[in-house]
Structures are given as C-alpha cells and as structure tokens.
Design an enzyme around this catalytic site. Structure first.
Site, PDB file in Angstrom:
ATOM      1  N   HIS A 103      -1.558  -1.399  -6.239  1.00 19.51           N
ATOM      2  CA  HIS A 103      -1.628  -1.088  -4.949  1.00 19.51           C
ATOM      3  C   HIS A 103      -1.905   0.309  -4.916  1.00 19.51           C
ATOM      4  CE1 HIS A 103      -0.081  -1.238  -0.750  1.00 19.51           C
ATOM      5  NE2 HIS A 103       0.207   0.172  -1.018  1.00 19.51           N
ATOM      6  N   GLU A 104      -1.116   1.226  -5.502  1.00 19.45           N
ATOM      7  CA  GLU A 104      -1.481   2.802  -5.328  1.00 19.45           C
ATOM      8  C   GLU A 104      -3.020   3.089  -5.970  1.00 19.45           C
ATOM      9  OE1 GLU A 104       0.442   4.491  -3.479  1.00 19.45           O
ATOM     10  OE2 GLU A 104       2.334   2.967  -3.552  1.00 19.45           O
TER      11      GLU A 104
ATOM     12  N   HIS B  52      -5.242   2.743  -3.444  1.00 16.95           N
ATOM     13  CA  HIS B  52      -5.250   3.992  -2.526  1.00 16.95           C
ATOM     14  C   HIS B  52      -6.088   5.176  -3.281  1.00 16.95           C
ATOM     15  CE1 HIS B  52      -2.657   3.132   0.903  1.00 16.95           C
ATOM     16  NE2 HIS B  52      -1.517   2.777  -0.046  1.00 16.95           N
TER      17      HIS B  52
ATOM     18  N   GLU C 147      -4.506   1.404   3.811  1.00 18.77           N
ATOM     19  CA  GLU C 147      -3.648   0.295   3.417  1.00 18.77           C
ATOM     20  C   GLU C 147      -4.549  -0.875   2.986  1.00 18.77           C
ATOM     21  OE1 GLU C 147       0.038  -0.403   2.294  1.00 18.77           O
ATOM     22  OE2 GLU C 147      -0.597   1.389   3.031  1.00 18.77           O
TER      23      GLU C 147
END
Lengths: 500, 500
Positions: free
Chosen positions: B265-266, B269, B295
C-alpha cells in the site's frame, strides 16, 4: 524586553528556525537516499538563502545600530547584549557577501560532500580537485570580504572559528609545541616495544561496542531524553537546541579504542550543547562559543579524563564482562597503557594524544600556504606527503590515507583545524585549574562524574556564545589562553608512560 | 519562462523549501529525543508561519491576477499554468481566513492531538468532546469562508481533498455501493467457516517480515536509491521530492498480512511520488493530485494487484522459504483465500476490502450531519454505534474501538474520509481499463511489473497536480469517475471467494 529588541525578535526567530532546518537536513543527509542529493541541495540552498535574508536586510540594518548605542544597551539583558554583539559581527561578515554568491556556495558544498567521499573511497584525488578548487576560491573570496586592516587573509578565515586567535598567536603556539614535543616523539619512537596495543585489536563485535558506548555516553552524563546517537563514517555532533543533541559513531571490529574514545569525545561535545541555558537555546547565541572551546570540552572528556587510569578504575570490569574472552587476561594497567600508546601514524582521527598536534600543524601550514597563494590544488597531495615525512617521519602510500582523509575542506572549513589543537591546550589548562578547585581524581575513581560536569556547565556550557573563549578562560581560571599547561601535561604523561 | 512568472518564482521556491523543511521535521519527530518536542514545535511553528507568508503576501497578491489573464497564460508552459491554477485556489482559501483565526486554529490542533490520544487510550470521549467541539466550529467557519454559490458547507470541506467531488456525487456513489454490497456482506457473514485466516496468525519474527517487505517494495518497483523505509506505529508515506520518498511500516509478529499489505500500500503511494516528473518535483504541483487519486494508487497495488492470485504466483514460494515452519503446509490457494477473507469488524484500518467502504460511509454520513447541524458533539458516540449496527451488524463495546479510533477529526480533517472510498473505486476503474490495454494478469504471473508501473507513471504519476482526478481519468480511460467497476469488482471477487 526592550521595545526595540522586540522589533528585532521576529528576524532572530526566523534566522534561528531556518538554521535549525538546515541543520536537520544536514543530519538527515547521512541516511537520505543515494540519489536525493541533487534535489535536496537545491532545497538547502533556498533555505540558506532565506536564513541569510532573515538577518541581512534593511530592517535589521536599521535596528542594529540603534540597539548598539549605550542607552539602548542599558535596557538589555546579558544574553540580549550578546545577541547584539554576535549579530553585529555576523551582519558585518554576511552583508559583505553577495546573496547569490552565498547561495551558490551553499549548493556547491552540498554537492561537494559525495564527490569527496567517492574520491576518498576510490583514492582518486583528481576527481575531487576541481570542486576543491572552487571551494578554495569561494573561501578566499569570502575571507577577503571579511578581512580587516592588518589581518592576513588566513587570519580572516581563522576568525570564523576562533575569535582573537591570529596567525601570530598560532605561529607561536605551534612553534612552542613543536620545540617541546619533537624530541619526545623521537625518543618514544625508539621505545615502541615498551607498550603493546595488541589487546585492542582482537575481534570486538560491533553491537556490543555500541552498547558499551551508549553506557559510556550516559556515564559521563549525556542525557538520552534530550539527545540521540546514530552511525556515520566520521563521528560528529550536531544539535537543533539544548533538548535535541545528536552525535554519531563508527564501529571498527578490530579497533576497540576507536568507538570508545569517539563516544567520549562526541559525548563531551554533546554535554556542552545539553548544558546551554534554556533561556538562550532557541537564539543565535544558544550554542558553544567557538570551535576551540567546543573541542576543549570533547578533548577534556576524551583525553584528560577518558584516558586516565582513574576514569577506568570503576568501569573497566564492565568492559571486561562484555568481552570476557578478549579482555579477561588484560589488566587495567595494560589496558591503560594500550589506550595511551604513542606512535607516528597517518590518520589524524586515529592519532594518539602526543602525535595529534603534528597532524594539525601540517594542516595549519598547508592552509596558510593555500591562502597565501603559495601552492596550487594540484600540488597539494605532494605537499601533504612531504610534510608528513618532515614532521612524523612517515609518508602516505596513497591519497586516501593522505590528503583525502578529512572532510573539512569539502565543507569549506578552512581555518577550522587549528581549533583542534587550541582545544587540546584549553582542555589541559582547564584540567589544571579544576585540580585546584576539586578532588577531580577522587571523583573519577568513585565514578562520580556529576561534580565535574556541573562545574563545566556552571562556568562554560550554560553561557553559550554569551562569552568568548578568552572571557570564559579568564573568568574561570583567572588566566588567558596559556599553552604551557598542555606542553607540561603531554611531557609529564608521556615521560612517565615511556619511562623517559 | 515569462518575465512575470519569473517574478513569482522566488515566492514559489521559498514556499516549497519551507514546506519541505516542515515535512522533514515531521518525519524526524518519530525518532527525535523524548524531551525535544517543546522546543522543536516552536521551530516548526516559525517555519509554518514563514511558509504561509511566502505565498500570502502583497507581491503574490499583485502578481497572481496578472498571471491569470488570457494573454499572460498564453506565455506559460503547461505546468506553469497548473501552478497558477493551484496558487489561485490556495491563495483564495488562505487569504479568506483571518490570520489570527488561522494561528489560533493551528495552536488548537497542536493541543488536540495529545488530548485525542489520551482519550483513546483511556476510553474517555468526554475529555475529548470540548476540543472536538472547538475544532468542528473552526472547520465549519473555514468551510463557510471558502463556500461558493450553490455549494453546501460540507461540499466546501470536501473540496480541500477531492476537487469536484460534491455531496451529490458522493450520495449517489455511496448509495449504489450500499445497495449492491449490503446483501453480499450479509450472505458472506453466514459462510464464515469457508475461509480460515489461521495461517496468518502464527508467530512471524519481525526481522524476517522486514526483509520480505523490503523485497516486496522493490518488487513492485519502489526505488531504494530514491527512497527509504522506516518504522512507526501507523504506516504512512511522505516525500521531500521525487528522489526522496519515504514510507514507514509496523510489524506485528502474529499478523503476517498487516505489514505485507502495508508495504504494498505505502509502496503504491511511493511509486506515485517517485513517478512525478523531474520538471515539476520542486514545485507546488510536484506531488499527487488529490487524496483520492493517491489512495487509488496505493489501493490498486495493495488490493487489485496485491491480493490477486496472479501476483503471488511467482513470489509465494519466496515467502514460504523465509517462513518454512509456518507456511510449508499452506498452499498458495489457502494463502490467497486467507488474505482475502471478509468479516465485519470495528476498526477501519484493519477492515477487509469488502467491508471497508462501509466504515467510510458511516464517517461520511456523520460528517454531513455535523456540517448540517443535525447532531451535537455529545450525541456522536451513540450515532457512531448505531451506524455500525445498521451497516455492519456489530456494535463497538466502547468508544476506543468506536468513535475514538481515528485521529483525523482531531487534526481538523473533515471531508478527508470519502477519499479512501473514492480511491478504491478509482483503482477498480483503472484496473478495468488496464485490462483492456495490456495483459495485466500475464504480467503479474510472469513477475513482470514494469509495464504496469510504466503505464501508471505515463498516464497518472508524472503529471503531479497538473491535472485533477477527473481530467486524469478522462484522458486515461475515456470516462469520468464511474463507481460501477468497483461494485462489479467486489461482487465478482467475493462471490467467487465465498462460492455464492
């Protein structure tokens, strides 16, 4: 606070905050991603420019003389007067440098560090020479702007690090040192088999070293609630304020003494910064007063205290317990001698106490020649090697262990090196003085370091830049800078160690 | 560059550099010494004030309208136009808030965080309610300043995070989501024994997790020469520029999936920020265009790709090799099912893909009611619990696992939550589109993630804020925001997983 000073306050705040931001970026650089430098250096360049403009502007230019009149000074507190004094000095110096030159120079320095680092790793002076040349050009230019009547160019550079210490004073200082210590170094070089350092060169796992160094820093009084430690190739100390003081270390698994004495040394710098008064910590006078005074504190802890028999008496067993296999057969006396052994060597940061000042003399003489235009960048490696042969009787086999060893010049720090020797001399002077006011050796033997730290805090640390080096020495010891204590200290210590 | 724009440049540079400094201080806070906060927050306060003044001043006020005329715009490059557009928006918004209110609000937020944290730890909503009340008052007041003709007050708040996404669009979005997913969630709650997550809850040593997460981030394309990772309680991503992107993770030794999917997830980003064009990275348009689009990238990697069978096919064995004792008896299929298990739960950040949007819907509805004045601060906990019962069939047993769980409101972030659901929906829309232009599943099975990353970089990342969310979607997929892909994706995936 006077109304006039209140008008100055926002400029001071801004300059301080921007300086803190630059400090944090510099600290962060050691862990930053490899490819971040180019963009980040632009950011640092902009912030330095802002920092410059925060102080060098028409409003401050207008306020400063009004705050410097005897009437205005009467209304100021002690630390506010110090701020005005320092600001006048900085204003004069900085306002002489055109902002675009200052900004370009700041960016250059950020780029220079990795170039120096790569050159050192690859033993490739040629790749570093062009950027060094640029830095030297800027440094001489800036010194030229600051140069006062009767000063040499190099005097102006020295003034950045140690107010009042001119080439005249330093020529005398190094002359006396050289005269007294050269025969001592010669005699000791013939008695090398008297002390063995072999016990320090066994295998000492790094993680245990790190734990012991953490203990040591706390033992001398470094407060980990107000500071932290990290790793870097070259140990150094920096701070955002008196509640955030940071130092680094480097662990060599075959050199036990390296990290130990770096921890005590940097810890000494750290104590200085943690000891700054709360009232001044977020101001431009809220850090150590000069490089020499700073170095005196780190060296006082590292050498005068840290390499003494008394210091190790209560804690040597702790070290043995952490490395039983390596040290249980090594007595405290053997250990004491090993950590004080003297032998001419090539790397300044690894030098012993006695030969150390010669490393500084060499750099001092070379820097003088650079500023006098007597040597070109291309000639520096040969000059360096020649000086090492002359003073220490050894010659670097390559530039990595020669002229590329120090990062200072890549950071534009010309005139900085002498502070190391000045610091050692001040440390000896302070130690001598403290022996007259407290049972310092007894305290060390009892493992009671608080009275020593408190005394230093009371007479040196808390003032930050509110007093200069000479003022601190006079107020504390009743005497101005006097290198004789240093010469006597080294002569006595090494004559005894080597049974001369 | 136009002469007029050149006049603006120093202000932009200053604002960007000061913002970067604040970012670095915030990043550094996670490792800073315990007692440093008080002094350091003063420094950050000064820097934020400077950042505000760098953009909100008479010179910029004068330049902006002149740079916004059609004639001036003709002379500007694409990214320069975007800078003027964004600056006009920021200037309008910030200049409408009286500086003393902005300052009071900033101070309030600094105080609010520890009050919220303590309230959460002590399950004591009452101690948090007064400060929450004040924050709500300010948030509504500021939204009121920004509110345009025809906008609701909450629309104005939403606009801070997701330009163009109004309550009208979101009511429709969440209405369709709820209608389609509620029956699915109900059916699945009756088939809980079909999938076991037990294999994820063995003992998984943190250091091995860290190694695997490092591998995962690199595997999806995170460039460690231009970024780094660290640890913090709550994983997050931040950046100084496109060559310095940093994210954190947290390792739970009894929850294997937590760190793994945080890393992906990160990392998602991070890829967005590393993909920003060099030309704009040091400008105010040099980061992701909105919270929702950001997101979408993290969720695209975490869910659409990261929780697919195809993603794990080439790398699952690597995970098994790192944890042979725990996983050698767990097949890829069992693992795939375990990481996709769905079950209604109370904590948003731990929710599965299917029930997640309900957590957002609940917050969205409550925020609307707050801004419409339909609920008082005292009534919020009961309203919260009632909504959880209504949507997920479960009720928090206390406020810590209820209304106190999120820090967002304590930071004044009203209108932020919908971006999480918008992001998930955009991710599904993008995934659907990408299936039509490349063999995405084949690439995943081959462990070849470069074409996927390159496509996202080309159509999304590189633009930064030069395009908004809707423009990016239109240019890339030929269609504006369409939640049907998200509904279909969740319906198909979970019907298959739970054999419905």
């Amino acid at each position: 606070m006077s109304e006039l000073f209140q008008q100055l306050q926002p400029y001071l705040d801004r300059a301080f905050a921007l300086n803190a931001a630059c400090t944090l970026f510099n600290w962060d650089q050691y862990n930053a991603p490899k490819d971040s430098i180019e963009n980040t250096s632009k950011i640092i360049g902009i912030l330095s420019g802002e920092q410059y403009r925060a102080l060098i502007n028409d409003e401050v230019k207008n306020l400063l003389p009004r705050l410097s009149t005897p009437e205005a000074q009467k209304e100021l507190a002690f630390h506010e007067k110090a701020i005005i004094r320092l600001l006048n000095k900085q204003f004069r110096k900085l306002s002489l440098i055109p902002p675009e030159e200052y900004q370009a120079y700041s960016s250059l320095l950020v780029q220079a560090y990795p170039i120096w680092e790569a050159a050192k790793n690859n033993n490739d002076y040629a790749s570093y020479a062009p950027v060094l040349e640029q830095i030297i050009t800027y440094s001489k230019k800036f010194a030229g702007y600051a140069q006062k009547e009767g000063q040499t160019l190099y005097d102006a550079a020295l003034d950045d690090y140690e107010e009042g210490f001119t080439t005249k004073i330093l020529d005398d200082f190094f002359g006396r040192l050289s005269a007294a210590l050269t025969p001592l170094v010669k005699k000791i070089s013939q008695k090398q088999d008297l002390i063995s350092t072999q016990c320090l060169h066994k295998f000492y796992p790094a993680d245990t070293q790190e734990k012991f160094c953490h203990f040591l820093a706390e033992y001398i009084g470094f407060d980990y609630n107000r500071g932290l430690t990290s790793e870097s190739e070259h140990p150094f100390t920096t701070q955002l304020h008196n509640h955030d003081v940071r130092f680094t270390n480097h662990y060599y698994e075959n050199k036990l003494d390296s990290a130990i004495f770096s921890a005590i040394h940097e810890g000494g710098h750290g104590l200085y910064e943690q000891g700054i008064d709360d009232k001044i910590t977020l101001t431009i006078v809220g850090s150590g007063t000069s490089m020499g005074m700073h170095e005196s504190q780190s060296r006082f802890y590292e050498n005068n205290i840290g390499r003494s028999r008394e210091f190790w008496k209560p804690i040597y067993q702790k070290l043995v317990d952490m490395y039983p296999e390596q040290l249980s057969q090594v007595s405290l006396d053997e250990f004491y001698k090993a950590i004080n052994a003297s032998c001419p060597s090539l790397i300044r940061t690894e030098a012993d106490e006695l030969t150390y000042p010669f490393h500084i003399m060499i750099r001092y003489e070379i820097e003088k020649m650079i500023f006098d235009g007597q040597v070109t960048v291309d000639q520096l490696p040969a000059l360096w090697n020649q000086k090492y042969e002359e003073y220490l009787g050894i010659t670097p086999s390559n530039d990595t262990e020669g002229i590329l060893q120090d990062m200072h010049w890549s950071g534009g720090s010309f005139g900085y090196f002498p502070s190391y020797a000045i610091g050692s001399a001040i440390a000896a002077q302070i130690y001598h003085h403290m022996e007259t006011v407290m049972p310092i050796k007894d305290y060390l033997e009892q493992g009671n370091l608080a009275p020593i730290r408190e005394y230093l805090k009371e007479h040196i640390h808390r003032f930050g830049c509110c007093k200069n080096t000479q003022e601190i020495l006079m107020d504390m010891t009743g005497e101005s800078f006097n290198p004789e204590y240093y010469i006597k200290y080294l002569t006595d210590k090494y004559s005894s160690l080597y049974e001369l």
